[in-house]
Motif scaffolding. Sequence first.
Motif, PDB file in Angstrom:
ATOM      1  N   LEU A 170      10.441  28.563  -8.230  1.00  0.00           N
ATOM      2  CA  LEU A 170       9.616  29.684  -8.670  1.00  0.00           C
ATOM      3  C   LEU A 170       8.959  30.386  -7.493  1.00  0.00           C
ATOM      4  O   LEU A 170       8.856  31.626  -7.475  1.00  0.00           O
ATOM      5  CB  LEU A 170       8.546  29.203  -9.664  1.00  0.00           C
ATOM      6  N   ASP A 171       8.526  29.614  -6.513  1.00  0.00           N
ATOM      7  CA  ASP A 171       7.925  30.221  -5.314  1.00  0.00           C
ATOM      8  C   ASP A 171       8.944  31.086  -4.578  1.00  0.00           C
ATOM      9  O   ASP A 171       8.631  32.205  -4.157  1.00  0.00           O
ATOM     10  CB  ASP A 171       7.392  29.129  -4.380  1.00  0.00           C
ATOM     11  N   HIS A 201      20.726  31.117 -15.278  1.00  0.00           N
ATOM     12  CA  HIS A 201      19.796  30.680 -14.242  1.00  0.00           C
ATOM     13  C   HIS A 201      19.083  29.396 -14.657  1.00  0.00           C
ATOM     14  O   HIS A 201      18.651  29.254 -15.801  1.00  0.00           O
ATOM     15  CB  HIS A 201      18.727  31.745 -13.982  1.00  0.00           C
ATOM     16  N   VAL A 202      18.950  28.458 -13.723  1.00  0.00           N
ATOM     17  CA  VAL A 202      18.127  27.266 -13.903  1.00  0.00           C
ATOM     18  C   VAL A 202      17.189  27.189 -12.712  1.00  0.00           C
ATOM     19  O   VAL A 202      17.628  27.009 -11.569  1.00  0.00           O
ATOM     20  CB  VAL A 202      18.974  25.988 -13.996  1.00  0.00           C
ATOM     21  N   TRP A 203      15.897  27.367 -12.957  1.00  0.00           N
ATOM     22  CA  TRP A 203      14.905  27.337 -11.890  1.00  0.00           C
ATOM     23  C   TRP A 203      14.050  26.084 -12.042  1.00  0.00           C
ATOM     24  O   TRP A 203      13.472  25.843 -13.111  1.00  0.00           O
ATOM     25  CB  TRP A 203      14.017  28.577 -11.949  1.00  0.00           C
ATOM     26  N   GLN A 204      13.954  25.294 -10.981  1.00  0.00           N
ATOM     27  CA  GLN A 204      13.237  24.021 -11.028  1.00  0.00           C
ATOM     28  C   GLN A 204      11.897  24.137 -10.295  1.00  0.00           C
ATOM     29  O   GLN A 204      11.845  24.463  -9.103  1.00  0.00           O
ATOM     30  CB  GLN A 204      14.080  22.913 -10.396  1.00  0.00           C
ATOM     31  N   ILE A 205      10.810  23.857 -11.000  1.00  0.00           N
ATOM     32  CA  ILE A 205       9.466  23.993 -10.430  1.00  0.00           C
ATOM     33  C   ILE A 205       9.284  23.068  -9.231  1.00  0.00           C
ATOM     34  O   ILE A 205       8.836  23.498  -8.154  1.00  0.00           O
ATOM     35  CB  ILE A 205       8.394  23.700 -11.501  1.00  0.00           C
ATOM     36  N   ASP A 206       9.607  21.770  -9.418  1.00  0.00           N
ATOM     37  CA  ASP A 206       9.374  20.793  -8.351  1.00  0.00           C
ATOM     38  C   ASP A 206      10.184  21.083  -7.093  1.00  0.00           C
ATOM     39  O   ASP A 206       9.801  20.650  -5.999  1.00  0.00           O
ATOM     40  CB  ASP A 206       9.692  19.380  -8.847  1.00  0.00           C
ATOM     41  N   ALA A 207      11.281  21.798  -7.242  1.00  0.00           N
ATOM     42  CA  ALA A 207      12.115  22.133  -6.079  1.00  0.00           C
ATOM     43  C   ALA A 207      11.641  23.403  -5.386  1.00  0.00           C
ATOM     44  O   ALA A 207      12.237  23.825  -4.379  1.00  0.00           O
ATOM     45  CB  ALA A 207      13.571  22.287  -6.508  1.00  0.00           C
ATOM     46  N   GLY A 208      10.569  24.033  -5.898  1.00  0.00           N
ATOM     47  CA  GLY A 208      10.038  25.242  -5.273  1.00  0.00           C
ATOM     48  C   GLY A 208      10.767  26.511  -5.664  1.00  0.00           C
ATOM     49  O   GLY A 208      10.571  27.566  -5.042  1.00  0.00           O
ATOM     50  N   GLU A 223       0.216  36.845  -9.250  1.00  0.00           N
ATOM     51  CA  GLU A 223       1.302  35.870  -9.346  1.00  0.00           C
ATOM     52  C   GLU A 223       2.175  36.136 -10.569  1.00  0.00           C
ATOM     53  O   GLU A 223       3.406  35.982 -10.517  1.00  0.00           O
ATOM     54  CB  GLU A 223       0.733  34.453  -9.403  1.00  0.00           C
ATOM     55  N   VAL A 224       1.533  36.513 -11.667  1.00  0.00           N
ATOM     56  CA  VAL A 224       2.267  36.824 -12.896  1.00  0.00           C
ATOM     57  C   VAL A 224       3.213  38.001 -12.671  1.00  0.00           C
ATOM     58  O   VAL A 224       4.399  37.960 -13.032  1.00  0.00           O
ATOM     59  CB  VAL A 224       1.275  37.139 -14.043  1.00  0.00           C
ATOM     60  N   ARG A 225       2.705  39.063 -12.049  1.00  0.00           N
ATOM     61  CA  ARG A 225       3.541  40.245 -11.818  1.00  0.00           C
ATOM     62  C   ARG A 225       4.687  39.935 -10.856  1.00  0.00           C
ATOM     63  O   ARG A 225       5.820  40.387 -11.064  1.00  0.00           O
ATOM     64  CB  ARG A 225       2.700  41.401 -11.275  1.00  0.00           C
ATOM     65  N   ALA A 226       4.402  39.167  -9.817  1.00  0.00           N
ATOM     66  CA  ALA A 226       5.446  38.858  -8.844  1.00  0.00           C
ATOM     67  C   ALA A 226       6.586  38.067  -9.494  1.00  0.00           C
ATOM     68  O   ALA A 226       7.766  38.371  -9.288  1.00  0.00           O
ATOM     69  CB  ALA A 226       4.860  38.078  -7.670  1.00  0.00           C
ATOM     70  N   LEU A 227       6.233  37.073 -10.289  1.00  0.00           N
ATOM     71  CA  LEU A 227       7.263  36.255 -10.922  1.00  0.00           C
ATOM     72  C   LEU A 227       8.009  37.048 -11.993  1.00  0.00           C
ATOM     73  O   LEU A 227       9.246  36.959 -12.100  1.00  0.00           O
ATOM     74  CB  LEU A 227       6.625  35.004 -11.536  1.00  0.00           C
ATOM     75  N   GLY A 228       7.279  37.832 -12.780  1.00  0.00           N
ATOM     76  CA  GLY A 228       7.932  38.640 -13.814  1.00  0.00           C
ATOM     77  C   GLY A 228       8.880  39.664 -13.221  1.00  0.00           C
ATOM     78  O   GLY A 228      10.005  39.846 -13.715  1.00  0.00           O
TER      79      GLY A 228
END
Length: 608
Positions: free
Chosen positions: A154-155, A145-152, A55-60
């Motif tokens: 990061l996924d 960029h603004v990425w919101q966790i609750d909005a999904g 998961e770390v590699r995918a997000l990075g």
Amino acid sequence: MREKSVPVVTTATEAHLGLLTARNARLRPDRVAFSRRAPGSLVWEDVTARQFHDEVRALGAAMRAAGLAFGDRVAIMSRTRYEWTLTDFALWTAGLVGVPVYETSSADQVRWILADSGARAIVVESADHAATVASVRAECPQLEHVWQIDAGDLDRLAAGPQDQAALDEAGDRTATTDLATIIYTSGTTGLPKGCELTHGNFLELSANAIDTLPEITRRPDASTLLFLPLAHVLARFIQVLTVDAGFRVGHAPDIKTLLPDVGSFQPTLLLAVPRVFEKIYNSLDAKATTEGKGRIFTMAAATSISYSRALDGRMSPLLRARHKLFDVLVYSKLRAALGGQCAFAISGGAPLGERLGHFYRGAGVTILEGYGLTETTAPTNVNTPSFTTIGTVGQPLPGTSTRLADDGELLIKGVGVFRGYFNNPTATAEAFTADGWFHTGDLGAIDDAGRLTITGRKKEILVTAGGKNVAPAPLEDIIRAHPLVSQCMVIGDRKPFIAALITLDPEMVPLWGQAHGLADLTLESARTDETVRQHLQMAVDRANARVSRAEAIRKFAILDGDFTEESGHLTPSLKVKRALVMKDYAQAIHELYAESRGPARPTDAPTD
């Protein structure tokens, strides 16, 4: 003793923080690295070392594919949760620099951190956080960029395009001397300054702390539940240490559900600030009293404290027998409330106080008090299971040196000391002596064994009109330990005597009232209730017993509000903004020093 140095006992095996997850996945891929909860779930779901690394590699890799370059800053604004840690390690793996933002920060604080750090992206938790960022985005033109966790977000980001080549290049390029994070100080005065901490600061300090605390870090079942804000350096360091040492790690975003979360997670190590330990003690006290068992709890607490003190001296058979009885009646229930596996806890951020330290140790949970600052990557000193002296913050960790300046200020050198303040060479130069020691701003004493005791904050020393120097912190700590007290601020600079401003704990007032025959006690009525004042006077008397007459508190005022983050009187790390309190409560202070009332009177009898 004026100086104590402890040499390095080990060196980090990895070149940068991003390699920790790769190492763990390679050596023990199926070990449970995290237990996490899905939103709304009460069940802990395991995440293996291999899963976390993937998961770390995918997000990075996705962040690099989004256009972020080596060394770019990315802010994180969220409560303590799994995604915070995931994002942090993804940034380090991708050669990026994390910039934590407290999730309670105001729009102006967010604007300053984003603009000063030059962050090109921010990960936020909620829609409210996103709205706060949106309100200042025009003043942060570099933010893309603004990425919101609750909005999904990061996924979706991790499932999209990835630049694995950039990730591998970052892995080869990043060194221990490279910047890992910029952590902004709480800013009790002036604008927050960004502390530059390197990969080496975290890794070298973690490696030496792991070797220093083997009873905690080498347990096969080692685990901890993080609930302090990961924007705070202490929680951030523990996050690194637990991944480095191979703990099972969980996250608890809401302190209101802390005890149920701890009970179900069953950590072997608890990390908290003193206020949390005070709250747990006060809740147990109030619960026992309302159930008609107040006398039993009072006797159990006294026995626990005496037992702990006797561990450092001689133990009588009678004390041992009483302790065994209360272990069945009281202490075992405390340990069960903490999950049943927690033998040690770490406390930092403020002094714990000897009473609480002895109570918990006597009850079977040894709290290891430590000391450190953002500029030192958290711990410089800590008590250890094999060498604990309650009332001190222990010896320096390996790789750290402590020294007292001529005026009593504590100076630090070591593997955890930061490299400087971001974009602020003037402040950086002022932070160090000519020979490279960091000015902590704290006053201390070092005993013959090298154990450090913090005696006050240099800038907070009060000088009365009579010329007496008074450190407010020791007085405040004792008063704040009273169940009714939320906050206490001792005043008296250039005044004829020392006084105190006290606020009440809204959660404890009704419980305390029921326990003391005041069933209708409210927060409002408590401020003028004579019984309440008598008991607060007792707390003041206990504090005064520790100091000379010239340093003693002669009057106190119960304020009609509280010091909170929301009111602006506390920083996100719960430090009091003294100048603002002095300004906002100027009338109450004026009344304290107006002629008429005379000194606060001593009281004789009631007990807490």
